[in-house]
Structure formats: C-alpha cells, structure tokens
Design an enzyme around this catalytic site. Structure first.
Site, PDB file in Angstrom:
ATOM      1  CD  GLU A  33      -3.045  -0.977   0.464  1.00 45.58           C
ATOM      2  OE1 GLU A  33      -3.227   0.114  -0.124  1.00 45.58           O
ATOM      3  OE2 GLU A  33      -3.789  -1.951   0.325  1.00 45.58           O
TER       4      GLU A  33
ATOM      5  CB  CYS B  16      -1.946   7.256   0.970  1.00 47.35           C
ATOM      6  SG  CYS B  16      -3.354   6.510   1.784  1.00 47.35           S
TER       7      CYS B  16
HETATM    8  P1  NAD Z   1       8.110   5.386   4.709  1.00 40.95           P
HETATM    9  O1  NAD Z   1       8.165   4.584   3.462  1.00 40.95           O
HETATM   10  O2  NAD Z   1       9.214   6.304   5.011  1.00 40.95           O
HETATM   11  O3  NAD Z   1       7.977   4.400   5.978  1.00 40.95           O
HETATM   12  C1  NAD Z   1       6.897   3.500   6.111  1.00 40.95           C
HETATM   13  C2  NAD Z   1       7.321   2.327   6.979  1.00 40.95           C
HETATM   14  O4  NAD Z   1       8.265   1.540   6.259  1.00 40.95           O
HETATM   15  C3  NAD Z   1       8.017   2.728   8.282  1.00 40.95           C
HETATM   16  O5  NAD Z   1       7.612   1.849   9.301  1.00 40.95           O
HETATM   17  C4  NAD Z   1       9.488   2.533   7.951  1.00 40.95           C
HETATM   18  O6  NAD Z   1      10.290   2.295   9.067  1.00 40.95           O
HETATM   19  C5  NAD Z   1       9.417   1.303   7.041  1.00 40.95           C
HETATM   20  N1  NAD Z   1      10.534   1.126   6.109  1.00 40.95           N
HETATM   21  C6  NAD Z   1      11.166   2.069   5.393  1.00 40.95           C
HETATM   22  N2  NAD Z   1      12.110   1.509   4.602  1.00 40.95           N
HETATM   23  C7  NAD Z   1      12.061   0.176   4.828  1.00 40.95           C
HETATM   24  C8  NAD Z   1      12.787  -0.956   4.332  1.00 40.95           C
HETATM   25  N3  NAD Z   1      13.761  -0.797   3.439  1.00 40.95           N
HETATM   26  N4  NAD Z   1      12.474  -2.174   4.787  1.00 40.95           N
HETATM   27  C9  NAD Z   1      11.494  -2.344   5.691  1.00 40.95           C
HETATM   28  N5  NAD Z   1      10.773  -1.311   6.212  1.00 40.95           N
HETATM   29  C10 NAD Z   1      11.052  -0.075   5.787  1.00 40.95           C
HETATM   30  O7  NAD Z   1       6.698   6.168   4.673  1.00 40.95           O
HETATM   31  P2  NAD Z   1       6.137   7.274   5.681  1.00 40.95           P
HETATM   32  O8  NAD Z   1       6.860   8.557   5.460  1.00 40.95           O
HETATM   33  O9  NAD Z   1       6.046   6.720   7.059  1.00 40.95           O
HETATM   34  O10 NAD Z   1       4.619   7.416   5.156  1.00 40.95           O
HETATM   35  C11 NAD Z   1       4.235   8.216   4.086  1.00 40.95           C
HETATM   36  C12 NAD Z   1       4.067   7.392   2.822  1.00 40.95           C
HETATM   37  O11 NAD Z   1       3.175   6.299   3.036  1.00 40.95           O
HETATM   38  C13 NAD Z   1       3.435   8.189   1.687  1.00 40.95           C
HETATM   39  O12 NAD Z   1       4.083   7.858   0.494  1.00 40.95           O
HETATM   40  C14 NAD Z   1       1.990   7.721   1.675  1.00 40.95           C
HETATM   41  O13 NAD Z   1       1.327   7.882   0.441  1.00 40.95           O
HETATM   42  C15 NAD Z   1       2.168   6.273   2.025  1.00 40.95           C
HETATM   43  N6  NAD Z   1       0.946   5.682   2.562  1.00 40.95           N
HETATM   44  C16 NAD Z   1       0.233   4.841   1.752  1.00 40.95           C
HETATM   45  C17 NAD Z   1      -0.960   4.294   2.201  1.00 40.95           C
HETATM   46  C18 NAD Z   1      -1.784   3.399   1.317  1.00 40.95           C
HETATM   47  O14 NAD Z   1      -2.669   2.746   1.848  1.00 40.95           O
HETATM   48  N7  NAD Z   1      -1.543   3.338   0.033  1.00 40.95           N
HETATM   49  C19 NAD Z   1      -1.411   4.582   3.499  1.00 40.95           C
HETATM   50  C20 NAD Z   1      -0.642   5.435   4.305  1.00 40.95           C
HETATM   51  C21 NAD Z   1       0.545   5.974   3.820  1.00 40.95           C
END
Ligand code: NAD
Length: 510
Positions: free
Chosen positions: A265, A299
């Site tokens: 997601e 998102c």
């Molecule tokens: P992010 O990608 O920085 O982090 C999200 C999660 O992933 C965190 O828990 C982080 O620690 C983990 N993470 C990061 N890199 C990783 C890796 N290499 N391996 C494993 N885990 C890893 O995102 P964010 O800044 O927390 O959130 C914002 C983003 O999330 C935006 O792009 C938004 O659109 C998206 N989002 C999407 C949805 C959806 O349902 N499509 C919902 C909410 C947020």
C-alpha cells in the site's frame, strides 16, 4: 485537555519498553531509545526502547510457535476475540484519538476517526470470521466432488507508515488474526507511542482470554534491525507494507527474492477533475478538505485539481478565498482546520519542493511558508497554477501543495491527464453528466484503485477494498474480499465412486 493524564490512562510512561508479545512486554537487548516529540508543540512526549536484531529473533520464534496453536482455533472464536478488542477501543476512543492527534499532528476529529475506523474493522471482522467462504465446483469426473478451502498462512508481518499510525495496523491485524495468523507489527519510528497504547489495550483482552504469548506482537525498531530482518525472513509468510513507493520497491524486491508474498500500500498522486458539468458548490469543499486535511499527509490527499477551462477562474478564486480563511494551529483545538506536518524535515521538504516547482515553471499563488506557531511544525498550505505538466507534478510530495491545471475539451482529456502519473491510488470526478461519469468509471476511464463521483479523493470506508495500482503497489486491504490475501487457497478433489477416472479423459489401463 491534559496530555499527561491521557498518557497515564493509556498505560504510557516517560520511558517505555518497545517490544510486546501481546501479553508480555520485553526489555530491549540494546541501549538505543527513540524520543517521540509532538509536532503540535515540539515537546518531548516520551522515550521508547529500540529493539535489536536479537530481539526480532525472539519475537519471530514466539510468533511462529503460537501461529501453530492459533490456526486450530475455530474462526468464529477468533472473531469473538477481535470483537472484545473493539469494545475496549470504544471505551478508550477519546484518549487514543487524542494521542494520535498529539503524536502525529492530525486533527482531534481525525484522530478519533482513526480509532472509530479500528472499531469498525473489529465489527466487520467479527462477522467476517463466519464468512471465510470457499467455492464448490462441479467436477468433470463422475462421483467426484471439488471445492476450495482457505487456510491460515502462518505469520503476517505488518509495516506501517506514520500518517495512519494505528488504523492501517488494525486493518491488517484484525483480518490476519481472524484468518488464523499470528502477526508482528513494525510501526513507524515517528509514532511509537500510539502503537504502545494500542498494545496496552490489546493485552487486557489477550490476558483475559488466556491467549498464549506471541499471537500479536509489536516491535519498535529501525529499518536495519527490524524492517529488513522481517522482510527477508522466510518464516514471515506475508509482508504487508504501507508507506512510500521508495520503501515498497525495496520490500517487494527482497520478498520476491525469497518467493514470498507481499501486500503493498504505497504512495498516491491523486487528481480531482472538475468538469464543465460539475456542481462547483460540492467540488470546492472536497478540494479544500482533500488538499489540506491531515496537512496534506494522507495517501489519498488531493494533489492535482484538473479544472475545465470554463470553471477555472471561479474555482481558483473560490479556493483562494477558502485558503485565506483557513485557521492553522494546534489540531487539539477543534476551531483549527489545519494542524502541523509530522516534523521539521517535512517542513524543509515542502520548502525545497516549492523552490523546484518555481524553477520548473509553476506559479505559487498562495501559501507555502512555514509558520512559527507554538514550536510546532506548521505551514501555510500552498496553491500552485500549472499551465503545463512539470516533473514535480508527477511526484508525490507528502505536504499540502495543490496543483491547479486547466483542461479544455472532453472529459477524456482530463482522464488522460489524470492517468499520466506513475501512481494509481485515488481519483474523483465532479460531474452531473451521465456520459462523463460512466466514461470515468469505464475500462478506459480512471486507472486508480479508487474512483469516486461527486465526492473527493480523500477518506475511505472500511467496507470497500482499499488500495491502488501501478506505483501504489497493487495491494488491497480492509473490506470486500481483501481477507483472501491473508490466507492460502487449497483446491480439494474427492472421489466417492469405485473407479479411478483421470481428468481430460486420459486412459491409463493397467
Ligand atoms: P516510509 O516509506 O518512510 O515508511 C513507512 C514504513 O516503512 C516505516 O515503518 C518505515 O520504518 C518502514 N521502512 C522504510 N524503509 C524500509 C525498508 N527498506 N524495509 C522495511 N521497512 C522499511 O513512509 P512514511 O513517510 O512513514 O509514510 C508516508 C508514505 O506512506 C506516503 O508515500 C503515503 O502515500 C504512504 N501511505 C500509503 C498508504 C496506502 O494505503 N496506500 C497509506 C498510508 C501511507
């Protein structure tokens, strides 16, 4: 509102353990701690111990063991457990909602809304636990019967983003649990306290029901110590990851390398089309809420307004008027419309993005500047006019910047513009013209996972499957038949006759 009293009622302290096996809190084997600061006023809320790779190992071993026990529990009994959690959430809705608001920065209304979403999915799952249906098929062979069953996967790893710090976990955890799986949650490092609060409440229900350690696990830790070990681990049967497309590409590649399952997601870049047949009175509030709600950190936030040239000036002026009247400040004060960004880095990201937008030819007609309110991370939401597509418009900048772009001609022109980005999460058309709305929803219309008519791009109900296409990752969570991702399908063929016919009429005489 007294935040210290709220923290106390939610069982949080100045310093907290960050690893839970559901019924037990574990000390970290390392020395690192996360500090959680509120974006509302910059104040420190509390410390949380950070897990190490060894701690992750302890948790996965417990989870695997308990998944073997849990898969044998009848699904309706699993549903009854989730129903009880929903009841506890109801009692703590105001406190938990306030903490979401204080730690993440979304409005109190939205914070409570996030808890309501958790309660709703608990109710949904209670019913769903009696409806994990498979199909029956007619066999081509006489006196044979065919059907399919859905079995638990084992362990589901849940990685979540900061902007929906608890609801996204709840969508995943409730469905995974009624489907017979153990879960391990790695929340965002930016919002650890709301995660701990959810587990304090959950542990009451698990203990009361004498559920063994390891069914529902929480582990606060870094990408290196927890994220990557979980993603690479063959013992994790499904990795459900919510976050940026950048993260999704790494997770998808690593999980695929071990032929594992992932559910993604990821980011959106959502457009709202205002057609020449739109009811402008509906479109304006939808645009404003979509673009500035949660300070542009959903998102599904509206990032692009594609406006028919006949309405462009009217919509632009109405948006300018609305933006000028926005009250920006503490999200805990219900008079305010816009709260802070998550942290100072996000404020800087917005400044850099606006600079690039200008260089690429965008005209900033309102806002964008940081505000020095109460030590928080506040900004003025920005409006940008674009006469042509620029590279920045194709990116998801996770802040309140709304691009306004005129289009001429038919709705097909607007749909083409809308689909001309890598992301495919949410989309909306405002139009009262049947031909336009049907075109938008047809096979050649919106290419997004969510396509709305006369409502905005942002916000969704739990009953539908949630997710998007292309760089949004293709996963579906929450309602409809999204539960199927958390189970494995098995096709069964039974022979109740006294001969052994082969399929496709193949003869094999001995
Ligand atoms: P992010 O990608 O920085 O982090 C999200 C999660 O992933 C965190 O828990 C982080 O620690 C983990 N993470 C990061 N890199 C990783 C890796 N290499 N391996 C494993 N885990 C890893 O995102 P964010 O800044 O927390 O959130 C914002 C983003 O999330 C935006 O792009 C938004 O659109 C998206 N989002 C999407 C949805 C959806 O349902 N499509 C919902 C909410 C947020």
């Amino acid at each position: 509102m007294n935040i210290n009293e709220i923290l106390e009622r939610l069982g949080l302290h100045a310093k907290n353990k960050g690893i839970s096996t559901g019924t037990e809190w574990l000390f970290s084997s390392g020395k690192d701690c996360y500090e959680s600061y509120s974006p509302v006023n910059g104040k420190l809320i509390g410390f949380v111990e950070a897990a190490t790779k060894n701690d992750y190992e302890k948790v996965i071993v417990k989870a695997k063991e308990t998944s073997l026990y849990w898969r044998k529990i009848p699904a309706p009994l699993r549903g009854a457990l989730i129903r009880e959690y929903g009841e506890v959430l109801r009692q703590y809705k105001d406190d938990l909602g306030a903490l979401v608001s204080y730690e993440m920065g979304k409005s109190l209304q939205e914070g409570k809304g996030e808890v309501q979403e958790m309660i709703d999915i608990c109710e949904f799952c209670t019913g769903l636990s009696r409806q994990l249906h498979g199909l029956t098929m007619h066999s081509e062979r006489p006196e044979h019967r065919m059907y399919e069953q859905w079995h638990p996967l084992g362990v589901v790893g849940i990685i979540s983003a900061f902007n929906f710090p608890i609801a996204v976990w709840a969508w995943n955890f409730t469905i995974a649990t009624i489907c017979g799986n153990a879960t391990i949650w790695k929340p965002s490092e930016k919002t650890p306290l709301t995660a701990l609060a959810c587990f304090n409440l959950l542990s009451k229900v698990l203990k009361k029901n004498k559920i063994p350690e390891g069914l529902c696990n929480l582990i606060i830790g870094s990408v290196e110590n927890v994220g990557i070990p979980l993603v690479d681990d063959r013992r994790v049967d499904l990795v459900s990851a919510t976050g940026s497309t950048r993260m999704g590409k790494i997770v998808a590649t690593r999980v695929a390398a071990r032929l594992g399952k992932s559910l993604l997601e990821l980011g959106g870049n959502n457009a709202l089309i205002v057609s020449e047949h739109a009811n402008i009175k509906l479109a304006i509030p939808a645009l404003v809420f979509g673009a500035v709600g949660t300070c542009g950190q959903r998102c599904t936030s509206t990032r692009r307004a594609l406006i028919h040239e006949t309405h462009f000036k009217t919509v632009k002026n109405a948006l300018l008027k609305a933006y000028k009247s926005l009250s920006i400040g503490s999200p805990l004060d219900e008079k305010n419309n816009v709260g802070p960004l998550i942290d100072k880095d996000a404020v800087n990201t917005m400044q850099q993005a606006l600079k690039k937008i200008k260089q690429e030819g965008g005209e900033i007609i309102y806002g964008g500047e940081p505000l020095d309110n109460e030590g928080g991370c506040y900004v003025k939401p920005a409006l940008v006019i674009l006469e042509k597509i620029i590279p920045m418009m194709k990116e998801e900048t996770f802040v309140p910047i709304l691009y306004l772009m005129p289009y001429s001609g038919s709705v097909e022109e607007a749909i083409k513009l809308q689909n001309d980005v890598d992301q495919g999460l949410s989309s909306a058309l405002f139009s009262n013209n049947f031909i336009e709305t049907e075109t938008f929803l047809s096979h050649s219309g919106s290419d997004c996972g969510i396509a709305n008519i006369n409502i905005g791009t942002s916000g969704a109900e739990i009953g539908g499957a949630f997710g998007g296409e292309k760089d949004t990752g293709g996963g579906r969570e929450s309602g409809s038949d999204a539960w199927k991702a958390y189970m494995r399908r098995q096709t069964n063929t039974l022979n109740f006759g006294d001969s052994l016919p082969f399929a496709q009429g193949i003869l094999f005489d001995l």
